[in-house]
Design a protein around this motif. Sequence first.
Motif, short mmCIF file in Angstrom:
data_model
loop_
_atom_site.label_atom_id
_atom_site.label_comp_id
_atom_site.label_asym_id
_atom_site.label_seq_id
_atom_site.Cartn_x
_atom_site.Cartn_y
_atom_site.Cartn_z
N ALA A 1 0.88 -1.31 0.06
CA ALA A 1 0.06 -0.13 -0.03
C ALA A 1 0.77 1.32 -0.01
N ALA A 2 1.95 1.13 0.94
CA ALA A 2 2.81 2.42 0.92
C ALA A 2 3.49 2.57 -0.40
N PHE A 3 3.92 1.60 -0.94
CA PHE A 3 4.50 1.73 -2.43
C PHE A 3 3.65 2.23 -3.55
N GLU B 1 12.40 13.89 -3.03
CA GLU B 1 11.71 14.00 -2.01
C GLU B 1 12.03 12.67 -0.90
N ARG B 2 12.36 11.70 -1.82
CA ARG B 2 12.77 10.48 -0.98
C ARG B 2 13.99 10.63 -0.44
N ALA B 3 14.96 11.34 -1.35
CA ALA B 3 16.26 11.60 -0.65
C ALA B 3 16.18 12.29 0.68
N LYS B 4 15.23 13.26 0.72
CA LYS B 4 15.27 14.02 2.11
C LYS B 4 15.05 13.08 3.36
N TYR B 5 14.32 12.11 2.98
CA TYR B 5 13.95 11.04 3.96
C TYR B 5 15.35 10.45 4.47
N LEU B 6 15.85 10.04 3.26
CA LEU B 6 17.36 9.15 3.57
C LEU B 6 18.26 10.13 4.39
N PHE B 7 18.28 11.30 3.77
CA PHE B 7 19.36 12.06 4.47
C PHE B 7 18.81 12.41 6.15
N ARG B 8 17.71 12.49 6.37
CA ARG B 8 17.33 12.70 7.80
C ARG B 8 17.46 11.31 8.17
N ILE B 9 17.28 10.15 7.74
CA ILE B 9 17.73 9.09 8.42
C ILE B 9 19.10 9.10 9.09
N ALA B 10 19.98 9.46 7.88
CA ALA B 10 21.25 9.31 8.20
C ALA B 10 21.72 10.28 9.05
N VAL C 1 15.31 -0.36 16.97
CA VAL C 1 15.67 0.90 17.47
C VAL C 1 15.61 1.80 16.01
N PHE C 2 16.07 1.12 14.94
CA PHE C 2 15.96 1.81 13.70
C PHE C 2 14.47 1.96 13.18
N ALA C 3 13.91 0.99 13.63
CA ALA C 3 12.18 1.42 13.27
C ALA C 3 11.89 2.68 13.91
N ASP C 4 12.22 2.79 15.17
CA ASP C 4 11.99 4.19 16.10
C ASP C 4 12.60 5.26 15.36
N GLN D 1 11.11 8.74 14.08
CA GLN D 1 11.56 9.87 14.19
C GLN D 1 11.68 11.06 12.92
N ALA D 2 11.98 10.32 11.87
CA ALA D 2 12.38 10.96 10.43
C ALA D 2 10.83 11.06 9.80
N ASP D 3 9.93 10.87 10.48
CA ASP D 3 8.37 11.04 9.87
C ASP D 3 8.50 10.13 8.36
N LEU D 4 9.23 9.04 8.11
CA LEU D 4 8.93 8.00 7.13
C LEU D 4 7.44 7.65 6.98
N PRO D 5 7.08 7.77 6.04
CA PRO D 5 5.48 7.53 5.70
C PRO D 5 5.26 5.78 6.10
#
Length: 479
Positions: free
Chosen positions: A71-73, A84-93, A196-199, A203-207
């Motif tokens: 569903a998310a895909f 926009e995807r890059a912003k989430y990955l940068f935030r996670i990093a 913890v990565f799930a958390d 925290q990064a507001d990943l959908p």
Amino acid sequence: MSESIFEYAPAPESRSVVDIRPSYGLFIDGAFTEGHGEPFKTIDPATEDTLAEIACADSADVDRAVVAARAAFERVWGPMPGRERAKYLFRIARIIQERARELAVLESVDNGKPIRESRDVDVPLVAAYFFYYAGWADKLEHAGFGADPGPVGVAGQIIPWNFPLLMLAWKIAPALACGNTVVLKPAETTPLTALVFADICRQADLPAGVVNIVTGAGETGRVLAAHPGVDKVAFTGSTEVGKQIARAVAGSRKRLTLELGGKAANIVFEDAPLDQAVEGVVNGIFFNQGQVCCAGSRLLVQESIAEELLERLKARMATLRVGDPLDKNTDVGAINSAAQLAKIRELAQAGEDEGAARWSPACVLPQRGFWFAPTVFTGVAQSHRIAREEIFGPVLSVLTFRTPAEAVEKANNTPYGLSAGVWTDKGSRMLWMAQRLRAGVVWANTFNKFDPASPFGGYKESGFGREGGRHGLEAYLNV
């Protein structure tokens, strides 16, 4: 001048930087939820103390995770522009960097590896992989896989216990950069950093649904790999399990990449810088207690320098400190589990029974936990089990050779083909060897060096496909 021994005072890292919950659920569709399988416990391999109770996903739980990922895909992640995807990955990093100390301590507690390895190698590389693939997210049309490559869909990813968080990054970062969603199953003995990565994802507001984490043992992984809603399976682990997964997905539409076992040769020529080579040999086999797929578990040394090299190697091994993984002075930590320790002991005994000479430095092992002293075998024949089978422990088998051709023949005399190391002062010899060694990675005057921009993977029974670099994008794109 009298000889003196330099003693290290204990330098323990504080466990108070991590807050381990009594129990953990599954992470599905952006929230933690209960599992329907029988819960299991994860333990500290250095003390055998229980750390937490972990939920176990059954087939219904895996199905929920795959449905959430689909569903998310379709609704969010697949159609989202790469920038926009890059912003989430940068935030996670960046969050990984901010929580680096917490993640390093948790990794050492759950896995048994020395804190200086998780602190200085694992966690920095985890952040680096997310930064690297964030950079690719809006440049996929320039990766060389077609003008408009699209995501595959839902990726089912199964990772091992030796590098829990790093293997998660190797799998999740390129998948998300390409627009795929993920259902990941961590190893049952080391699930804590994945949870913890799930958390961190929250925290990064990943959908919700983009990353889902289902914990469990081998059956959970089997169900995930066989699920009809999974478009791509990525597995890192043992060769035997990799073969089972390959059989399970054969004839289906699923993409598959496998990174499996290894029996790497670390080859030292007579013109090599010996002190540097010794450090490389030690790093190649005793890093992470030898629990590394690409560990340099076979030392091939040219006959003319074998005696001198072994003398220097034993002197260096005598300085290795075995003990508390959270002590910053520790070089060799705990073996990950009782089952793995039993396997190491069995193969080491086989080495003695088959006539190889065993040597370990004098060291006092802790009474509790799973421990094995750094060990070297000499007088090893190619027919010995310790020269053929993956031990996955701090055990080095030493063989000799006379000519470069003989070195190549012995190095390639294995069903595996993941990595190799070559130590020589001659660039021409280095290139000659690299062209002939049947290994996915050949290190030149170094060992166990990784970079997000460099692909990694094997040949033969070490698997197929590549992770890292531009090559690591291909398996997650429709090209």
